[in-house]
Structures are given as C-alpha cells and as structure tokens.
Design a protein around this motif. Structure first.
Motif, mmCIF file in Angstrom:
data_model
loop_
_atom_site.group_PDB
_atom_site.id
_atom_site.type_symbol
_atom_site.label_atom_id
_atom_site.label_comp_id
_atom_site.label_asym_id
_atom_site.label_seq_id
_atom_site.Cartn_x
_atom_site.Cartn_y
_atom_site.Cartn_z
ATOM 1 N N MET A 152 -11.074 -21.606 -4.736
ATOM 2 C CA MET A 152 -11.219 -20.213 -5.185
ATOM 3 C C MET A 152 -9.845 -19.560 -5.271
ATOM 4 N N ARG A 153 -9.609 -18.846 -6.346
ATOM 5 C CA ARG A 153 -8.340 -18.147 -6.555
ATOM 6 C C ARG A 153 -8.466 -16.719 -6.008
ATOM 7 N N LEU A 154 -7.594 -16.366 -5.060
ATOM 8 C CA LEU A 154 -7.617 -15.040 -4.442
ATOM 9 C C LEU A 154 -6.368 -14.263 -4.813
ATOM 10 N N GLY A 155 -6.566 -13.108 -5.410
ATOM 11 C CA GLY A 155 -5.458 -12.230 -5.749
ATOM 12 C C GLY A 155 -5.182 -11.251 -4.620
ATOM 13 N N ILE A 156 -3.938 -11.225 -4.160
ATOM 14 C CA ILE A 156 -3.524 -10.270 -3.138
ATOM 15 C C ILE A 156 -2.805 -9.117 -3.834
ATOM 16 N N LEU A 157 -3.401 -7.931 -3.756
ATOM 17 C CA LEU A 157 -2.767 -6.729 -4.292
ATOM 18 C C LEU A 157 -1.904 -6.152 -3.182
ATOM 19 N N GLN A 158 -0.612 -6.421 -3.249
ATOM 20 C CA GLN A 158 0.311 -6.035 -2.184
ATOM 21 C C GLN A 158 0.781 -4.612 -2.416
ATOM 22 N N THR A 159 0.418 -3.727 -1.485
ATOM 23 C CA THR A 159 0.656 -2.296 -1.673
ATOM 24 C C THR A 159 1.811 -1.773 -0.821
ATOM 25 N N GLY A 160 2.532 -2.663 -0.188
ATOM 26 C CA GLY A 160 3.682 -2.271 0.619
ATOM 27 C C GLY A 160 4.462 -3.502 1.029
ATOM 28 N N HIS A 161 5.600 -3.276 1.658
ATOM 29 C CA HIS A 161 6.441 -4.358 2.168
ATOM 30 C C HIS A 161 6.678 -4.154 3.660
ATOM 31 N N ALA A 162 6.720 -5.224 4.403
ATOM 32 C CA ALA A 162 7.081 -5.151 5.813
ATOM 33 C C ALA A 162 8.543 -4.727 5.946
ATOM 34 N N TYR A 201 0.247 -10.042 -6.301
ATOM 35 C CA TYR A 201 0.667 -9.046 -7.288
ATOM 36 C C TYR A 201 1.237 -7.860 -6.516
ATOM 37 N N PRO A 202 2.570 -7.673 -6.512
ATOM 38 C CA PRO A 202 3.168 -6.554 -5.780
ATOM 39 C C PRO A 202 2.978 -5.237 -6.536
ATOM 40 N N VAL A 203 1.784 -4.686 -6.439
ATOM 41 C CA VAL A 203 1.469 -3.467 -7.187
ATOM 42 C C VAL A 203 2.320 -2.292 -6.722
ATOM 43 N N VAL A 204 2.818 -2.352 -5.466
ATOM 44 C CA VAL A 204 3.708 -1.310 -4.976
ATOM 45 C C VAL A 204 4.970 -1.243 -5.828
ATOM 46 N N ASP A 205 5.333 -2.363 -6.461
ATOM 47 C CA ASP A 205 6.482 -2.405 -7.365
ATOM 48 C C ASP A 205 6.039 -2.291 -8.825
ATOM 49 N N PHE A 224 -4.678 0.626 4.431
ATOM 50 C CA PHE A 224 -4.520 1.330 3.151
ATOM 51 C C PHE A 224 -5.551 0.830 2.142
ATOM 52 N N GLY A 225 -5.773 -0.500 2.099
ATOM 53 C CA GLY A 225 -6.759 -1.058 1.176
ATOM 54 C C GLY A 225 -8.164 -0.574 1.471
ATOM 55 N N HIS A 226 -8.496 -0.436 2.738
ATOM 56 C CA HIS A 226 -9.769 0.124 3.198
ATOM 57 C C HIS A 226 -9.943 1.544 2.650
ATOM 58 N N GLN A 227 -8.883 2.323 2.768
ATOM 59 C CA GLN A 227 -8.921 3.703 2.294
ATOM 60 C C GLN A 227 -8.949 3.778 0.767
ATOM 61 N N ALA A 228 -8.212 2.877 0.106
ATOM 62 C CA ALA A 228 -8.153 2.897 -1.356
ATOM 63 C C ALA A 228 -9.507 2.551 -1.965
ATOM 64 N N ILE A 242 -6.739 -6.317 -0.779
ATOM 65 C CA ILE A 242 -5.790 -5.199 -0.891
ATOM 66 C C ILE A 242 -5.162 -4.980 0.480
ATOM 67 N N THR A 243 -3.844 -5.039 0.551
ATOM 68 C CA THR A 243 -3.128 -5.004 1.830
ATOM 69 C C THR A 243 -2.949 -3.583 2.359
ATOM 70 N N GLY A 244 -2.337 -3.526 3.538
ATOM 71 C CA GLY A 244 -1.902 -2.256 4.098
ATOM 72 C C GLY A 244 -0.617 -1.777 3.450
ATOM 73 N N SER A 245 -0.254 -0.533 3.774
ATOM 74 C CA SER A 245 0.920 0.091 3.160
ATOM 75 C C SER A 245 1.350 1.285 3.994
ATOM 76 N N ARG A 246 2.617 1.633 3.903
ATOM 77 C CA ARG A 246 3.092 2.852 4.553
ATOM 78 C C ARG A 246 2.798 4.089 3.703
ATOM 79 N N TYR A 247 2.339 3.884 2.479
ATOM 80 C CA TYR A 247 2.071 5.003 1.577
ATOM 81 C C TYR A 247 0.664 5.547 1.772
#
Length: 225
Positions: free
Chosen positions: A1-11, A40-44, A95-99, A59-64
């Motif tokens: 299975m192909r899983l896309g990670i929508l990266q919404t921030g950087h460590a 997919y670094p959507v934050v960028d 952040f992904g939970h909230q989005a 969808i990952t966490g984020s400081r935004y």
C-alpha cells in the motif's frame, strides 16, 4: 500500500539531526515495511497532484495553526476535504487531527487551559482508561464536526482521539514522539511553557506509553487488508 505523508512542519534542526524529520518519525513508528511511503512537504507548498496519487494519507504535526492565513494552509484544508470525498483513509496527528476537524466542519482554537505537554492520559466516554501518549499542543478542537465519534479524551482535552467512520482516524497526542524527543522539544521550543508543564515534560517517561498499540491501530486502520 502506498501511503502519502502530508508533512506540515519540520522538526527543529538539532532534533532533526538526532531523530530525523517528522515524516521519518512516522516511518519509524509504523515500520518501514508497513507501507510504500512518499512524503509531500506541504508546509513548503509542495502538494500531491491528486488525492489518487496514493492509497491512503497521513497528516503530521506542525508548529503552525490551522487558522493561519498562509496560502498552503487553505490548500491543505481543501485537499483534506477531497481525500474524505474520495473514500481513501486518512490519519491525522496533532495539527493533522485539528486540520481534519476544521476541513469537516469543526472549530479549532486555543485550549482554555493553556499548554498541554508531556504524558497525557485519555479516557473513553464511558470513563475507562484508553491510553497514555505524549502530547504537545496549545490549540485543540473546540467544536466537533457532526460526523466525528469521540474515542477518548480528558478533562483538559475532551476530543483527543476521533474516528470518522472508516474514512478518518485522528489523535491530538503524538504517538510518534518518544520521551527523548519530548525533552528535546522542551529544550528547543519550550520557552513559552509554564514552569510546571515544562518540568513535567522534561520528566517524560516511556513507561505505560501506548505508542506500539497506537501504531498497530493506525496501520490496521489505513490498511485493514
């Protein structure tokens, strides 16, 4: 299975050198063999071409904040709505939970009680202990989307784990964060934490933390086979 990670921030840079970036934390949590990962670094402002590019989404966490007016934020909320309409499964973390909640009609804002950081216990609606995870957030879901089912929460964070039928599963806490990573966040981004919360987060432990159980839950939800 192909899983896309929508990266919404950087460590933070120091933590990225020691632990990897946010997308890698999930690859380590879920297992390199569990999925064919693509980030997919959507934050960028780097987005997939279509929701059909992968079989499922995380969808990952984020400081935004999901309420920020940045153009990529609006694109992300619209993309989440498209994922839901497509029937592909998605998982959101912090952040992904909230989005996901915002995209599906909920309201997100500052926690009236302020920051939550470190070990957090969550209970089922019936009052049984559900799990303990590391948390790190100042905002949270204030009003549930009509399609959300509460799996567990706490007095400080009532909507901590949500399910939206077979379409989405989301967590306010961070199953991908280890105790060492939480302590690193305190050192690099903990300046605004109240002293009591900072001390508690610095004393984070892995004992009784349901990271492995939550990992299995996420993998099974995304790929029930």
């Amino acid at each position: 299975m192909r899983l896309g990670i929508l990266q919404t921030g950087h460590a933070p840079d120091d933590l990225r050198r020691d632990f990897g970036d946010y997308d890698y934390l999930f690859r380590r949590l879920l297992g390199e063999e569990a999925f064919d990962y693509v980030t997919y670094p959507v934050v960028d402002d780097i987005f997939p071409g279509s929701v059909e590019d992968t079989d499922g989404w995380l969808i990952t966490g984020s400081r935004y904040s999901v309420n920020d007016a940045d153009p990529w934020m609006g694109k992300l909320i619209a993309f989440i709505s498209q994922i839901k309409a497509s029937g592909r499964p998605m998982v959101g973390i912090c952040f992904g939970h909230q989005a996901i909640a915002k995209a599906l009609g909920g309201e997100v804002g500052e926690n009236p009680g302020g920051w939550i950081a470190g070990e957090s216990d969550y209970m089922t609606p019936e009052g049984a202990h559900d799990r303990t995870l590391h948390a790190w957030h100042q905002e949270q879901i204030l009003t549930l989307p009509s399609t959300a089912q509460v799996v567990s929460g706490s007095s400080a964070c009532p909507y901590a784990v949500l399910r939206y039928g077979v379409g989405a599963l989301s967590y306010q806490a961070h199953p991908e964060f280890t105790a060492d990573f939480i302590r690193g966040l305190v050192a690099t981004r903990g300046q605004s934490l109240p002293d009591g919360i900072k001390s508690g987060a610095n004393n984070a432990d892995e004992a009784e933390i349901a990271r492995a159980r939550t990992s299995v839950e996420i993998v099974t939800f995304l790929n029930p086979r």
